[in-house]
Write a protein that holds these residues in place. Structure first.
Motif, PDB file in Angstrom:
ATOM      1  N   PRO A 292       0.784  -1.256   0.148  1.00 48.03           N
ATOM      2  CA  PRO A 292      -0.010  -0.126  -0.067  1.00 48.03           C
ATOM      3  C   PRO A 292       0.800   1.382   0.102  1.00 48.03           C
ATOM      4  CG  PRO A 292      -0.253  -1.221   2.062  1.00 48.03           C
ATOM      5  CD  PRO A 292       0.478  -2.001   1.330  1.00 48.03           C
ATOM      6  N   LYS A 293       2.008   1.202   0.776  1.00 43.01           N
ATOM      7  CA  LYS A 293       2.976   2.516   0.707  1.00 43.01           C
ATOM      8  C   LYS A 293       3.593   2.806  -0.579  1.00 43.01           C
ATOM      9  CE  LYS A 293       3.954   2.589   5.566  1.00 43.01           C
ATOM     10  NZ  LYS A 293       4.982   2.539   6.300  1.00 43.01           N
ATOM     11  N   GLU A 294       4.105   1.764  -1.144  1.00 45.20           N
ATOM     12  CA  GLU A 294       4.914   1.898  -2.668  1.00 45.20           C
ATOM     13  C   GLU A 294       5.015   0.514  -3.543  1.00 45.20           C
ATOM     14  OE1 GLU A 294       8.576   3.057  -1.048  1.00 45.20           O
ATOM     15  OE2 GLU A 294       9.417   1.199  -1.558  1.00 45.20           O
ATOM     16  N   ALA A 295       4.858   0.762  -4.540  1.00 48.86           N
ATOM     17  CA  ALA A 295       5.335  -0.216  -5.384  1.00 48.86           C
ATOM     18  C   ALA A 295       6.456  -0.006  -6.136  1.00 48.86           C
ATOM     19  CB  ALA A 295       4.237  -0.308  -7.017  1.00 48.86           C
ATOM     20  N   ARG A 296       7.466  -1.020  -5.931  1.00 43.18           N
ATOM     21  CA  ARG A 296       8.985  -0.551  -6.305  1.00 43.18           C
ATOM     22  C   ARG A 296       9.577  -1.493  -7.259  1.00 43.18           C
ATOM     23  NH1 ARG A 296      12.897   2.577  -2.457  1.00 43.18           N
ATOM     24  NH2 ARG A 296      15.004   2.714  -3.820  1.00 43.18           N
ATOM     25  N   ALA A 297      10.413  -1.038  -8.104  1.00 45.15           N
ATOM     26  CA  ALA A 297      11.228  -1.967  -9.043  1.00 45.15           C
ATOM     27  C   ALA A 297      12.819  -1.922  -8.428  1.00 45.15           C
ATOM     28  CB  ALA A 297      11.059  -1.601 -10.509  1.00 45.15           C
ATOM     29  N   TRP A 298      13.287  -3.086  -8.534  1.00 46.99           N
ATOM     30  CA  TRP A 298      14.580  -3.266  -8.431  1.00 46.99           C
ATOM     31  C   TRP A 298      15.466  -3.837  -9.141  1.00 46.99           C
ATOM     32  CZ3 TRP A 298      15.683  -1.293  -3.213  1.00 46.99           C
ATOM     33  CH2 TRP A 298      14.592  -1.069  -2.645  1.00 46.99           C
ATOM     34  N   THR A 299      16.697  -3.713  -9.344  1.00 50.61           N
ATOM     35  CA  THR A 299      17.751  -4.363 -10.410  1.00 50.61           C
ATOM     36  C   THR A 299      18.343  -5.361  -9.727  1.00 50.61           C
ATOM     37  OG1 THR A 299      17.531  -2.260 -11.708  1.00 50.61           O
ATOM     38  CG2 THR A 299      18.978  -3.727 -12.302  1.00 50.61           C
ATOM     39  N   VAL A 300      18.696  -6.504 -10.456  1.00 47.46           N
ATOM     40  CA  VAL A 300      19.767  -7.484 -10.347  1.00 47.46           C
ATOM     41  C   VAL A 300      20.302  -7.752 -11.662  1.00 47.46           C
ATOM     42  CG1 VAL A 300      19.007  -8.299  -7.933  1.00 47.46           C
ATOM     43  CG2 VAL A 300      18.044  -8.941 -10.171  1.00 47.46           C
ATOM     44  N   ARG A 301      21.580  -8.546 -11.578  1.00 48.25           N
ATOM     45  CA  ARG A 301      21.945  -9.086 -12.654  1.00 48.25           C
ATOM     46  C   ARG A 301      21.161 -10.446 -12.863  1.00 48.25           C
ATOM     47  NH1 ARG A 301      26.036  -6.629 -15.097  1.00 48.25           N
ATOM     48  NH2 ARG A 301      27.433  -5.349 -13.948  1.00 48.25           N
ATOM     49  N   ARG A 302      21.190 -10.983 -14.257  1.00 43.54           N
ATOM     50  CA  ARG A 302      20.515 -12.107 -14.477  1.00 43.54           C
ATOM     51  C   ARG A 302      21.411 -13.387 -13.879  1.00 43.54           C
ATOM     52  NH1 ARG A 302      16.863 -13.038 -18.232  1.00 43.54           N
ATOM     53  NH2 ARG A 302      16.857 -10.898 -18.918  1.00 43.54           N
ATOM     54  N   GLY A 303      20.569 -14.089 -13.257  1.00 41.83           N
ATOM     55  CA  GLY A 303      21.459 -15.579 -12.647  1.00 41.83           C
ATOM     56  C   GLY A 303      21.481 -15.150 -11.166  1.00 41.83           C
ATOM     57  N   SER A 304      21.103 -14.085 -10.695  1.00 34.96           N
ATOM     58  CA  SER A 304      21.285 -13.671  -9.185  1.00 34.96           C
ATOM     59  C   SER A 304      20.215 -14.552  -8.505  1.00 34.96           C
ATOM     60  CB  SER A 304      20.837 -12.136  -8.742  1.00 34.96           C
ATOM     61  OG  SER A 304      21.771 -11.519  -9.397  1.00 34.96           O
ATOM     62  N   THR A 305      20.611 -14.871  -7.088  1.00 29.02           N
ATOM     63  CA  THR A 305      19.624 -15.755  -6.280  1.00 29.02           C
ATOM     64  C   THR A 305      18.744 -14.701  -5.532  1.00 29.02           C
ATOM     65  OG1 THR A 305      21.379 -15.625  -4.679  1.00 29.02           O
ATOM     66  CG2 THR A 305      21.470 -17.526  -6.085  1.00 29.02           C
ATOM     67  N   ALA A 306      17.938 -15.475  -4.778  1.00 29.14           N
ATOM     68  CA  ALA A 306      16.922 -14.590  -3.910  1.00 29.14           C
ATOM     69  C   ALA A 306      17.600 -13.777  -3.021  1.00 29.14           C
ATOM     70  CB  ALA A 306      16.024 -15.578  -3.250  1.00 29.14           C
ATOM     71  N   GLN A 349       6.865 -20.479  -1.839  1.00 28.18           N
ATOM     72  CA  GLN A 349       7.855 -20.068  -0.977  1.00 28.18           C
ATOM     73  C   GLN A 349       9.297 -20.556  -1.547  1.00 28.18           C
ATOM     74  OE1 GLN A 349       7.149 -18.732   1.968  1.00 28.18           O
ATOM     75  NE2 GLN A 349       4.867 -18.856   1.571  1.00 28.18           N
ATOM     76  N   GLU A 350      10.208 -19.734  -1.847  1.00 27.96           N
ATOM     77  CA  GLU A 350      11.524 -19.932  -2.512  1.00 27.96           C
ATOM     78  C   GLU A 350      12.822 -19.805  -1.551  1.00 27.96           C
ATOM     79  OE1 GLU A 350      11.563 -21.395  -5.064  1.00 27.96           O
ATOM     80  OE2 GLU A 350       9.937 -20.777  -6.362  1.00 27.96           O
ATOM     81  N   GLY A 351      13.494 -20.621  -1.538  1.00 36.18           N
ATOM     82  CA  GLY A 351      14.812 -20.573  -0.709  1.00 36.18           C
ATOM     83  C   GLY A 351      16.036 -19.998  -1.227  1.00 36.18           C
ATOM     84  N   LYS A 352      17.068 -20.298  -0.532  1.00 37.33           N
ATOM     85  CA  LYS A 352      18.284 -19.492  -0.842  1.00 37.33           C
ATOM     86  C   LYS A 352      19.100 -20.005  -2.240  1.00 37.33           C
ATOM     87  CE  LYS A 352      20.063 -19.373   3.879  1.00 37.33           C
ATOM     88  NZ  LYS A 352      21.202 -19.504   5.001  1.00 37.33           N
ATOM     89  N   GLU A 353      18.475 -21.075  -2.686  1.00 35.23           N
ATOM     90  CA  GLU A 353      19.101 -21.427  -4.198  1.00 35.23           C
ATOM     91  C   GLU A 353      18.175 -20.877  -5.118  1.00 35.23           C
ATOM     92  OE1 GLU A 353      21.938 -22.982  -4.207  1.00 35.23           O
ATOM     93  OE2 GLU A 353      21.777 -23.043  -1.887  1.00 35.23           O
ATOM     94  N   TYR A 354      17.069 -20.245  -5.147  1.00 32.36           N
ATOM     95  CA  TYR A 354      16.426 -19.673  -6.206  1.00 32.36           C
ATOM     96  C   TYR A 354      16.848 -18.620  -7.019  1.00 32.36           C
ATOM     97  CZ  TYR A 354      12.071 -17.805  -8.523  1.00 32.36           C
ATOM     98  OH  TYR A 354      11.191 -17.344  -9.356  1.00 32.36           O
ATOM     99  N   ILE A 355      16.930 -18.913  -8.125  1.00 28.62           N
ATOM    100  CA  ILE A 355      17.200 -17.764  -9.180  1.00 28.62           C
ATOM    101  C   ILE A 355      16.115 -16.884  -9.683  1.00 28.62           C
ATOM    102  CG2 ILE A 355      18.228 -17.703 -11.503  1.00 28.62           C
ATOM    103  CD1 ILE A 355      20.243 -19.053  -9.409  1.00 28.62           C
ATOM    104  N   VAL A 356      16.315 -15.805  -9.682  1.00 28.61           N
ATOM    105  CA  VAL A 356      15.571 -14.716  -9.774  1.00 28.61           C
ATOM    106  C   VAL A 356      14.937 -14.695 -11.051  1.00 28.61           C
ATOM    107  CG1 VAL A 356      14.824 -12.056  -9.474  1.00 28.61           C
ATOM    108  CG2 VAL A 356      16.209 -13.097  -7.836  1.00 28.61           C
ATOM    109  N   GLN A 357      13.682 -14.482 -11.602  1.00 30.81           N
ATOM    110  CA  GLN A 357      13.071 -14.407 -13.043  1.00 30.81           C
ATOM    111  C   GLN A 357      12.526 -12.998 -12.970  1.00 30.81           C
ATOM    112  OE1 GLN A 357      13.409 -17.245 -14.913  1.00 30.81           O
ATOM    113  NE2 GLN A 357      14.732 -17.804 -13.117  1.00 30.81           N
ATOM    114  N   ASP A 358      12.642 -12.399 -14.338  1.00 33.38           N
ATOM    115  CA  ASP A 358      12.285 -11.232 -14.627  1.00 33.38           C
ATOM    116  C   ASP A 358      10.784 -11.146 -14.175  1.00 33.38           C
ATOM    117  OD1 ASP A 358      12.884  -8.528 -15.459  1.00 33.38           O
ATOM    118  OD2 ASP A 358      11.321  -8.996 -16.945  1.00 33.38           O
ATOM    119  N   GLY A 359      10.603  -9.907 -13.248  1.00 32.69           N
ATOM    120  CA  GLY A 359       8.881  -9.925 -13.221  1.00 32.69           C
ATOM    121  C   GLY A 359       8.645 -10.292 -11.664  1.00 32.69           C
ATOM    122  N   ASP A 360       9.470 -11.104 -11.134  1.00 37.80           N
ATOM    123  CA  ASP A 360       9.140 -11.848  -9.693  1.00 37.80           C
ATOM    124  C   ASP A 360       8.807 -10.626  -8.895  1.00 37.80           C
ATOM    125  OD1 ASP A 360       9.614 -14.463 -10.203  1.00 37.80           O
ATOM    126  OD2 ASP A 360      11.399 -14.533  -9.598  1.00 37.80           O
TER     127      ASP A 360
END
Length: 368
Positions: A292-306, A349-360
């Motif tokens: 409710p406070k904000e919708a925010r976009a963040w940047t990571v390199r492809r292949g980054s983990t959660a 529920q994703e853990g430490k090994e999860y690879i971030v996907q665009d739009g998550d």
């Protein structure tokens, strides 16, 4: 985590005009003489992403905060810059730390705007600037290779590892090739060493073909040559008219901008395409946090983990990472928000090994 692009080119090709438009400021003085940019100008711009508006609308977010790219504009380089011509290579230090290079090439004729080579040839101009960057890299590398060789003879293992990258890099530079041609042949560890060397020619390049206003929608024969060069190098070329972009940046409302662009046969500002192309060239992707406070976009390199994504928000999030409640963008929209996604079983529920996907869309759980 910041990502930035250095803007290079010969004098009077439209670099500062483009920078002004990119940052919607007049921080960089655009003037019809070489070296009007005396100190590097730095500006940050939001990355256009229609998904952010959609998420904010669904969640009723009070604020919208896009992810950002930083642009660094330096003085125009000329033939002989590496040996002290013009303003020399004193400004190269300002772009050694950037993540990518945006190379602006003049693809327009205008008798009122001088060209340092007295003729318009973007391929020649590209080669001139690239040569100066390679010469500057060679000068930097020769000294370090000499020092590392002495250390390696004394049994220094770190120096030996560095030489395994520096010597091939120096060889390709001496052959007249940019250091980035090495990247595909290196291991991950060696690629990290190459990055630490901060060679300008090791960075990915994006070409900008700056055309006349009347050719902004179609390009011209010169911009086609630049596009062919970019394709041969496995990169991208974006055609823009910097003068148009500068004018668009002064218009206040989105309606005025849209109407102005439509009269020129354009669907969106060329700046949007530059920013998005830079984003792709850097192999970046976007994840979101929504509330409710904000919708925010963040940047990571492809292949980054959660956990690495969590660390972009705050180092404590990465250090104490437990899990990431995750919803794909499409599922968030289909289910009309987090509650609907949870009910439909689309919240994971994703853990430490999860690879971030665009739009998550993430909600991080952590404990410090």
């Amino acid at each position: 985590m910041g990502f930035n692009c250095g803007i290079v080119g010969l004098p009077n090709v439209g670099k500062s005009t483009l920078f002004n438009a990119l940052t919607a400021t007049a921080a960089a003085q655009a003037a019809n003489y070489p070296f009007c940019t005396i100190e590097p100008n730095v500006g940050r711009v939001g990355v256009p992403d229609a998904r952010l508006d959609t998420l904010a609308k669904i969640a009723g977010s009070a604020k919208i905060i896009p992810t950002q790219l930083e642009f660094v504009d330096i003085a125009g380089l000329v033939r002989g810059a590496a040996s002290g011509e013009g303003l020399g290579n004193k400004f190269l230090a300002h772009i050694r730390e950037v993540d990518a290079i945006i190379h602006v090439l003049r693809c327009f004729e205008d008798g009122d705007i001088t060209h340092v080579e007295d003729s318009i040839d973007p391929i020649r101009d590209a080669e001139t600037v690239e040569t100066e960057l390679m010469l500057a890299d060679m000068e930097s590398l020769e000294k370090r290779v000499y020092n590392a060789q002495k250390k390696a003879k004394g049994g220094d293992s770190e120096a030996k590892e560095q030489l395994a990258v520096m010597e091939p890099a120096l060889k390709v530079l001496q052959e007249g090739k940019p250091a980035r041609v090495l990247i595909e042949t290196l291991s991950a560890e060696q690629a990290a060493i190459l990055k630490q060397l901060q060679l300008v020619t090791s960075k990915p390049v994006l070409y900008i073909a700056n055309v006349a206003e009347s050719e902004a929608a179609t390009g011209n024969a010169l911009s086609e040559k630049v596009a062919a060069k970019a394709k041969a190098e496995g990169t991208e070329c974006v055609v823009i008219a910097a003068a148009i972009e500068a004018e668009v940046s002064t218009l206040e409302s989105d309606e005025d901008k849209k109407e102005f662009l439509e009269t020129l046969g354009l669907n969106e500002p060329g700046l949007n395409r530059i920013i998005q192309a830079g984003y792709r060239r850097l192999e970046l992707l976007t994840f979101f946090t929504v509330g409710p406070k904000e919708a925010r976009a963040w940047t990571v390199r492809r292949g980054s983990t959660a956990p690495q994504a969590a660390g972009v928000i705050h180092t404590d999030f990465e250090r104490g990472f437990i899990k990431a409640e995750t919803i794909a963008f499409d599922h968030f929209v289909e289910c009309n928000g987090e509650a609907g996604a949870r009910e439909a079983g689309k919240l994971r529920q994703e853990g430490k090994e999860y690879i971030v996907q665009d739009g998550d869309i993430f909600h991080f759980k952590f404990n410090v």
